[in-house]
Write a protein that holds these residues in place. Structure first.
Motif: not given
Length: 117
Positions: A7-23
């Protein structure tokens, strides 16, 4: 047997951040070495980051993400994370979680990450 759900994917602008999780479900999470891999359209799946079993004291990263991505694990939550900073358009891909011990390998279904302005 272990089942993995990202989970945690999505659309983000260049330079942005995301955190993916795997349960992970099932028992014995700490015995598995864990990894994140990705596959962009028309390309082969590639390793992004790996973390050792147990306390996760050993990590390894693809050159393309070193210094930007961080893999970690929380064995109390049966979860592995991928913190992604300074994202670039070339990071766009489906990101997969993998668990492995010996010859046994398990994969999640993947989560889409799109980096675009």
């Amino acid at each position: 047997q272990v089942q993995l759900v990202e989970s945690g994917g999505g659309l983000v602008h260049p330079g942005g951040s995301l955190r993916l999780s795997c349960a992970a479900s099932g028992s014995g999470f700490s015995i598995y070495a864990m990894g994140w891999h990705r596959q962009a359209p028309g390309k082969q799946r590639e390793m992004v980051a790996l973390i050792s079993s147990g306390s996760g004291g050993i990590t390894n990263y693809a050159d393309s993400v070193k210094g930007r991505f961080t893999i970690s694990r929380d064995n109390t939550k049966n979860t592995v994370y991928l913190q992604m900073n300074s994202l670039k358009p070339e990071d766009t891909a489906v990101y997969y979680c993998r668990a492995g011990v010996g010859p046994r390998q398990y994969w999640g279904q993947g989560t889409q990450v799109t980096v675009s302005s």
